[in-house]
Design a protein around this motif. Structure first.
Motif, PDB file in Angstrom:
ATOM      1  N   MET A  89       0.817  -1.215   0.000  1.00 26.18           N
ATOM      2  CA  MET A  89       0.000   0.000   0.000  1.00 26.18           C
ATOM      3  C   MET A  89       0.855   1.271   0.000  1.00 26.18           C
ATOM      4  O   MET A  89       0.348   2.364  -0.184  1.00 26.18           O
ATOM      5  N   GLY A  90       2.141   1.101   0.286  1.00 29.02           N
ATOM      6  CA  GLY A  90       3.030   2.258   0.278  1.00 29.02           C
ATOM      7  C   GLY A  90       2.848   3.190   1.454  1.00 29.02           C
ATOM      8  O   GLY A  90       3.126   4.390   1.357  1.00 29.02           O
ATOM      9  N   GLY A  91       2.384   2.670   2.582  1.00 30.85           N
ATOM     10  CA  GLY A  91       2.271   3.512   3.770  1.00 30.85           C
ATOM     11  C   GLY A  91       1.054   3.238   4.616  1.00 30.85           C
ATOM     12  O   GLY A  91       1.166   2.738   5.740  1.00 30.85           O
ATOM     13  N   PRO A  92      -0.176   3.555   4.150  1.00 23.76           N
ATOM     14  CA  PRO A  92      -1.377   3.357   4.963  1.00 23.76           C
ATOM     15  C   PRO A  92      -1.628   1.886   5.275  1.00 23.76           C
ATOM     16  O   PRO A  92      -1.287   1.006   4.489  1.00 23.76           O
ATOM     17  N   ASN A  93      -2.242   1.646   6.430  1.00 21.87           N
ATOM     18  CA  ASN A  93      -2.602   0.291   6.836  1.00 21.87           C
ATOM     19  C   ASN A  93      -3.949  -0.069   6.220  1.00 21.87           C
ATOM     20  O   ASN A  93      -4.974   0.512   6.548  1.00 21.87           O
ATOM     21  N   LYS A  94      -3.941  -1.053   5.333  1.00 24.09           N
ATOM     22  CA  LYS A  94      -5.183  -1.417   4.626  1.00 24.09           C
ATOM     23  C   LYS A  94      -6.262  -1.904   5.579  1.00 24.09           C
ATOM     24  O   LYS A  94      -7.469  -1.768   5.293  1.00 24.09           O
ATOM     25  N   LEU A  95      -5.865  -2.475   6.718  1.00 22.83           N
ATOM     26  CA  LEU A  95      -6.860  -3.005   7.647  1.00 22.83           C
ATOM     27  C   LEU A  95      -7.667  -1.901   8.317  1.00 22.83           C
ATOM     28  O   LEU A  95      -8.729  -2.167   8.886  1.00 22.83           O
ATOM     29  N   LEU A  96      -7.156  -0.668   8.252  1.00 27.25           N
ATOM     30  CA  LEU A  96      -7.868   0.466   8.829  1.00 27.25           C
ATOM     31  C   LEU A  96      -8.632   1.265   7.770  1.00 27.25           C
ATOM     32  O   LEU A  96      -9.261   2.281   8.091  1.00 27.25           O
ATOM     33  N   ALA A  97      -8.561   0.812   6.517  1.00 29.13           N
ATOM     34  CA  ALA A  97      -9.338   1.452   5.454  1.00 29.13           C
ATOM     35  C   ALA A  97     -10.822   1.315   5.765  1.00 29.13           C
ATOM     36  O   ALA A  97     -11.266   0.309   6.336  1.00 29.13           O
ATOM     37  N   LEU A  98     -11.587   2.323   5.405  1.00 29.54           N
ATOM     38  CA  LEU A  98     -13.011   2.328   5.728  1.00 29.54           C
ATOM     39  C   LEU A  98     -13.837   1.691   4.616  1.00 29.54           C
ATOM     40  O   LEU A  98     -13.685   2.013   3.439  1.00 29.54           O
ATOM     41  N   PHE A  99     -14.725   0.795   5.013  1.00 25.45           N
ATOM     42  CA  PHE A  99     -15.715   0.201   4.133  1.00 25.45           C
ATOM     43  C   PHE A  99     -17.080   0.535   4.728  1.00 25.45           C
ATOM     44  O   PHE A  99     -17.400   0.095   5.831  1.00 25.45           O
ATOM     45  N   ASP A 100     -17.833   1.340   4.005  1.00 27.28           N
ATOM     46  CA  ASP A 100     -19.118   1.819   4.526  1.00 27.28           C
ATOM     47  C   ASP A 100     -18.935   2.469   5.894  1.00 27.28           C
ATOM     48  O   ASP A 100     -19.741   2.274   6.825  1.00 27.28           O
ATOM     49  N   GLY A 101     -17.832   3.229   6.031  1.00 26.63           N
ATOM     50  CA  GLY A 101     -17.573   3.963   7.257  1.00 26.63           C
ATOM     51  C   GLY A 101     -17.003   3.148   8.400  1.00 26.63           C
ATOM     52  O   GLY A 101     -16.863   3.655   9.518  1.00 26.63           O
ATOM     53  N   LYS A 102     -16.647   1.886   8.137  1.00 29.75           N
ATOM     54  CA  LYS A 102     -16.157   1.012   9.200  1.00 29.75           C
ATOM     55  C   LYS A 102     -14.782   0.459   8.820  1.00 29.75           C
ATOM     56  O   LYS A 102     -14.582   0.044   7.680  1.00 29.75           O
ATOM     57  N   PRO A 103     -13.807   0.431   9.772  1.00 27.72           N
ATOM     58  CA  PRO A 103     -12.492  -0.140   9.462  1.00 27.72           C
ATOM     59  C   PRO A 103     -12.615  -1.584   8.971  1.00 27.72           C
ATOM     60  O   PRO A 103     -13.399  -2.374   9.525  1.00 27.72           O
ATOM     61  N   LEU A 104     -11.852  -1.917   7.957  1.00 30.73           N
ATOM     62  CA  LEU A 104     -11.924  -3.254   7.367  1.00 30.73           C
ATOM     63  C   LEU A 104     -11.693  -4.343   8.400  1.00 30.73           C
ATOM     64  O   LEU A 104     -12.389  -5.365   8.409  1.00 30.73           O
ATOM     65  N   VAL A 105     -10.729  -4.152   9.300  1.00 32.88           N
ATOM     66  CA  VAL A 105     -10.433  -5.187  10.284  1.00 32.88           C
ATOM     67  C   VAL A 105     -11.619  -5.401  11.226  1.00 32.88           C
ATOM     68  O   VAL A 105     -11.889  -6.528  11.665  1.00 32.88           O
ATOM     69  N   ARG A 106     -12.345  -4.342  11.548  1.00 31.16           N
ATOM     70  CA  ARG A 106     -13.525  -4.504  12.405  1.00 31.16           C
ATOM     71  C   ARG A 106     -14.633  -5.230  11.657  1.00 31.16           C
ATOM     72  O   ARG A 106     -15.312  -6.098  12.211  1.00 31.16           O
ATOM     73  N   ARG A 107     -14.808  -4.868  10.416  1.00 32.33           N
ATOM     74  CA  ARG A 107     -15.812  -5.528   9.576  1.00 32.33           C
ATOM     75  C   ARG A 107     -15.550  -7.032   9.525  1.00 32.33           C
ATOM     76  O   ARG A 107     -16.459  -7.844   9.673  1.00 32.33           O
ATOM     77  N   THR A 108     -14.289  -7.403   9.323  1.00 30.58           N
ATOM     78  CA  THR A 108     -13.928  -8.822   9.258  1.00 30.58           C
ATOM     79  C   THR A 108     -14.129  -9.503  10.603  1.00 30.58           C
ATOM     80  O   THR A 108     -14.647 -10.625  10.689  1.00 30.58           O
ATOM     81  N   ALA A 109     -13.721  -8.827  11.684  1.00 29.92           N
ATOM     82  CA  ALA A 109     -13.853  -9.409  13.019  1.00 29.92           C
ATOM     83  C   ALA A 109     -15.313  -9.588  13.411  1.00 29.92           C
ATOM     84  O   ALA A 109     -15.682 -10.593  14.035  1.00 29.92           O
ATOM     85  N   GLU A 110     -16.154  -8.648  13.061  1.00 27.78           N
ATOM     86  CA  GLU A 110     -17.576  -8.775  13.370  1.00 27.78           C
ATOM     87  C   GLU A 110     -18.176  -9.995  12.690  1.00 27.78           C
ATOM     88  O   GLU A 110     -19.017 -10.696  13.261  1.00 27.78           O
ATOM     89  N   ARG A 111     -17.753 -10.250  11.482  1.00 29.32           N
ATOM     90  CA  ARG A 111     -18.267 -11.412  10.762  1.00 29.32           C
ATOM     91  C   ARG A 111     -17.742 -12.715  11.362  1.00 29.32           C
ATOM     92  O   ARG A 111     -18.443 -13.728  11.381  1.00 29.32           O
ATOM     93  N   ALA A 112     -16.521 -12.684  11.858  1.00 32.58           N
ATOM     94  CA  ALA A 112     -15.975 -13.867  12.535  1.00 32.58           C
ATOM     95  C   ALA A 112     -16.742 -14.133  13.834  1.00 32.58           C
ATOM     96  O   ALA A 112     -17.139 -15.274  14.119  1.00 32.58           O
ATOM     97  N   VAL A 113     -16.960 -13.080  14.616  1.00 32.65           N
ATOM     98  CA  VAL A 113     -17.688 -13.222  15.882  1.00 32.65           C
ATOM     99  C   VAL A 113     -19.126 -13.666  15.632  1.00 32.65           C
ATOM    100  O   VAL A 113     -19.711 -14.410  16.428  1.00 32.65           O
TER     101      VAL A 113
END
Length: 271
Positions: A89-113
């Protein structure tokens, strides 16, 4: 009726069919009741009881014999990998990118939970505090990987080390796959349980293997010896375990390693 009734040395002998083990009322019960009551039981009596098999249960005599305990389903826990540096990505953390206003890592974790997995373990490393903050309030366990710069194997080892002792398998979920839903994870878990916890289960799309991957406990010891930026793929092939591919759609093949891929999937990078 499949019953045999006789006498040996003055004692009654009953040759009982398999239905005698059932908690439901059957012909064996009818014969036994009569003998205990001191009533004679003739061949005509037995023949008149029908053609064998189970009879309907009656309210006055529920479950007279103890049924077998239900077999426990293989327990699965999720290891969510969120320790990478997003170097492409050349710098930014992709896991903190927003998808529908929510960090990607949270979106993934919510689906796991939200899946049928018994627990979710999140492996952190790069920007661990920011990742943990993004997951605030979720029912997850964290596994810190101080050696995240060494590659994927270090995160796998950190996550597997946190798996419960009674878990039959660990599902490896990548934090950067926005198209994988809770229902997809449940389909992998169901396939794993049908294999009685013995097979490797992989997500697939159009016949091509993808992610997540569910690994049986038999591979855990070998994972502890992985080195470098390698996953468990070669272990699966080397161990010769059965592999079940489960079609889950495009989500199995969509990750967001580059800016173009992330933006195409609907993500917005943050600083």
């Amino acid at each position: 009726n499949l019953l045999v009734l006789g006498t040996l040395g003055g004692k009654r002998i009953i040759g009982a069919p398999g239905c005698a083990r059932s908690p439901k009322e059957n012909g064996f019960d009818w014969v036994l009741d009569r003998l205990i009551a001191g009533l004679d039981v003739t061949a005509r009596d037995i023949a008149g009881m029908g053609v064998g098999g189970l009879l309907m249960e009656i309210p006055t005599r529920p479950q007279p014999r103890e049924p077998l305990p239900a077999k426990a389903e293989p327990k699965v826990e999720i290891v969510l990998l969120a320790a990478g540096r997003s170097s492409r990505m050349g710098g930014p953390n992709k896991l903190l990118a927003l998808f529908d206003g929510k960090p990607l890592v949270r979106r993934t974790a919510e689906r796991a939970v939200g899946s049928k997995a018994a627990a979710t373990i999140v492996v952190t490393g790069h920007q661990r505090e920011r990742v943990r903050s993004a997951l605030s309030g979720l029912d997850v366990t964290f596994a810190d990987n101080p050696d995240f710069a060494e590659g994927l194997s270090s995160s796998l080892k950190a996550g597997i080390a946190k798996i419960s002792g009674d878990a039959a398998g660990a599902m490896i979920v990548l934090g950067d796959m926005p198209g994988v839903a809770s229902a997809d994870l449940d389909r992998l878990i169901e396939a794993f349980r049908k294999s009685e916890g013995r097979s490797v289960v992989r997500a697939a799309h159009d016949g091509r293997r993808g992610n997540p991957v569910l690994l049986p406990r038999s591979l855990f010891a070998a994972i502890a010896h992985l080195e470098g930026d390698t996953g468990a793929r070669h272990l699966v092939e080397a161990e010769g375990l059965d592999v079940i591919d489960v079609e889950i759609g495009e989500g199995a093949a969509v990750d967001v390693d580059t800016r173009e891929a992330l933006e195409s999937a609907g993500g917005v990078l943050q600083d």
